[in-house]
Write a protein that holds these residues in place. Structure first.
Motif, PDB file in Angstrom:
ATOM      1  N   TRP A  76      17.642  12.661  61.972  1.00  0.00           N
ATOM      2  CA  TRP A  76      17.444  11.832  60.185  1.00  0.00           C
ATOM      3  C   TRP A  76      16.536  10.807  60.548  1.00  0.00           C
ATOM      4  O   TRP A  76      16.621   9.751  61.866  1.00  0.00           O
ATOM      5  N   TYR A 117      13.437  20.567  49.431  1.00  0.00           N
ATOM      6  CA  TYR A 117      14.001  20.908  50.446  1.00  0.00           C
ATOM      7  C   TYR A 117      13.357  22.922  50.521  1.00  0.00           C
ATOM      8  O   TYR A 117      12.822  22.698  49.111  1.00  0.00           O
ATOM      9  N   THR A 165      13.816  11.143  48.037  1.00  0.00           N
ATOM     10  CA  THR A 165      12.752   9.733  48.200  1.00  0.00           C
ATOM     11  C   THR A 165      13.339   9.244  46.506  1.00  0.00           C
ATOM     12  O   THR A 165      14.314  10.032  45.393  1.00  0.00           O
ATOM     13  N   TYR A 216      15.052  12.145  55.838  1.00  0.00           N
ATOM     14  CA  TYR A 216      14.345  13.246  55.968  1.00  0.00           C
ATOM     15  C   TYR A 216      14.648  13.391  57.351  1.00  0.00           C
ATOM     16  O   TYR A 216      14.777  13.017  58.363  1.00  0.00           O
ATOM     17  N   ASP A 217      14.979  15.194  57.119  1.00  0.00           N
ATOM     18  CA  ASP A 217      15.274  15.054  58.523  1.00  0.00           C
ATOM     19  C   ASP A 217      14.266  15.846  59.513  1.00  0.00           C
ATOM     20  O   ASP A 217      12.512  15.649  58.825  1.00  0.00           O
ATOM     21  N   GLU A 218      13.599  15.442  60.305  1.00  0.00           N
ATOM     22  CA  GLU A 218      12.104  15.983  61.494  1.00  0.00           C
ATOM     23  C   GLU A 218      11.675  17.555  61.496  1.00  0.00           C
ATOM     24  O   GLU A 218      10.365  17.237  61.663  1.00  0.00           O
ATOM     25  N   LYS A 219      12.464  17.961  60.853  1.00  0.00           N
ATOM     26  CA  LYS A 219      11.585  19.129  60.058  1.00  0.00           C
ATOM     27  C   LYS A 219      11.627  19.321  58.643  1.00  0.00           C
ATOM     28  O   LYS A 219      10.501  19.841  58.227  1.00  0.00           O
ATOM     29  N   ASN A 220      11.324  18.025  58.371  1.00  0.00           N
ATOM     30  CA  ASN A 220      11.524  18.042  57.184  1.00  0.00           C
ATOM     31  C   ASN A 220      11.815  19.020  56.174  1.00  0.00           C
ATOM     32  O   ASN A 220      10.973  19.733  54.903  1.00  0.00           O
ATOM     33  N   ASP A 221      13.126  19.735  56.630  1.00  0.00           N
ATOM     34  CA  ASP A 221      13.949  20.599  55.346  1.00  0.00           C
ATOM     35  C   ASP A 221      14.351  20.387  54.114  1.00  0.00           C
ATOM     36  O   ASP A 221      14.511  20.756  52.911  1.00  0.00           O
ATOM     37  N   TYR A 222      14.776  18.633  54.060  1.00  0.00           N
ATOM     38  CA  TYR A 222      15.639  18.046  53.553  1.00  0.00           C
ATOM     39  C   TYR A 222      14.966  16.802  53.265  1.00  0.00           C
ATOM     40  O   TYR A 222      15.047  16.001  54.367  1.00  0.00           O
ATOM     41  N   HIS A 223      14.523  16.379  52.378  1.00  0.00           N
ATOM     42  CA  HIS A 223      13.670  14.756  52.388  1.00  0.00           C
ATOM     43  C   HIS A 223      14.268  14.502  50.865  1.00  0.00           C
ATOM     44  O   HIS A 223      13.171  14.644  49.734  1.00  0.00           O
ATOM     45  N   GLU A 232      14.616   6.090  51.093  1.00  0.00           N
ATOM     46  CA  GLU A 232      13.561   8.010  51.980  1.00  0.00           C
ATOM     47  C   GLU A 232      14.818   7.863  53.076  1.00  0.00           C
ATOM     48  O   GLU A 232      14.717   6.713  53.702  1.00  0.00           O
TER      49      GLU A 232
END
Length: 258
Positions: free
Chosen positions: A147, A33, A184, A175-182, A173
């Protein structure tokens, strides 16, 4: 009808106040994140445990999970919130088909809120293999973000990390489209035990979510937090300015209440 209503009321009270959780499976997740919404923000990591049974799930940070277990067994002081078991992710999140229950300590007080579990997904005809599992893609808009999730029908539990659930299989898995929170998945297996320290905040005050929404930003930006420890006015003003800047840059997982 009346009996059903009483049953659901009692069930809600039980879930929102329970200390223990009956675990059948445990899914462990790694979260990558970005805590700040700035260019080249540092990518940080945390681990979480998702406790699962046939009807509900319970999600908490791994440091909190271990620390609370030690506190329950009186092997760690109740006031030991810093150091090895510190985490900025303080929420305990319980999920049922109809409700999501959250308890969180804020400024030495415990609060709780509940929200309707109304997340809806769009299933996408895309697939990929994660570990040994075939997964399918799904998307949703929730809490101010879009998401993307990948779920495995071979693991027939409609749960996932954080508040994500209601897919026809465990979410491996998301994640949000900006990949701020991913999130796994890195471990999944049968556990079958009673987690007696699932919720250590049973005396929490029930409030509306809006009252404590974005509480971390408010804590970071609190202009009075240094008053009792810093006397020098120049230093105090500098710290106040930095905390205000950091509060503006703060990037929580939820950008909106719904």
């Amino acid at each position: 009808m009346k009996k059903n209503l009483i049953f659901f009321i009692l069930l809600s009270l039980k879930l929102i106040s329970q200390t223990s959780f009956n675990v059948i499976y445990e899914a462990d997740y790694k979260l990558q994140y970005k805590m700040l919404n700035i260019n080249n923000a540092k990518l940080e990591e945390a681990a979480f445990a998702l406790l699962i049974n046939e009807k509900e799930s319970y999600f908490k940070n791994m440091n909190k999970y271990v620390g609370d277990s030690l506190r329950y067994e009186k092997k760690l002081d109740d006031n030991s919130s810093n150091g090895k078991y510190f985490t900025p992710f303080r929420e305990n999140i319980g999920t049922t088909d109809g409700k999501i229950y959250v308890t969180v300590p804020i400024s030495y007080k415990n609060f709780k809120y509940e929200e309707t579990n109304d997340i809806t997904w769009n299933l996408i005809n895309e697939y990929k293999t994660i570990g040994k599992y075939k997964t399918q893609k799904a998307t949703t808009k929730k809490y101010g973000r879009t998401w993307i999730a990948w779920f495995a029908k071979d693991i027939p539990f409609p749960f996932g990390p954080y508040k994500f659930n209601k897919l026809p299989g465990l979410i491996l898995e998301v994640y949000d489209e900006k990949n701020d929170y991913h999130y796994t998945l890195y471990k999944f297996g049968k556990r079958k035990y009673l987690c007696k320290s699932a919720n250590m905040n049973t005396g929490a005050t029930l409030v509306e979510k809006s009252r404590i929404f974005d509480y971390q930003r408010k804590e970071i930006g609190d202009q009075n937090q240094f008053n009792d420890v810093i006397e020098d006015k120049e230093t105090l003003n500098m710290l106040r300015k930095k905390s205000a800047e950091r509060a503006k840059q703060f990037n929580p997982i939820e950008l909106s209440i719904y």
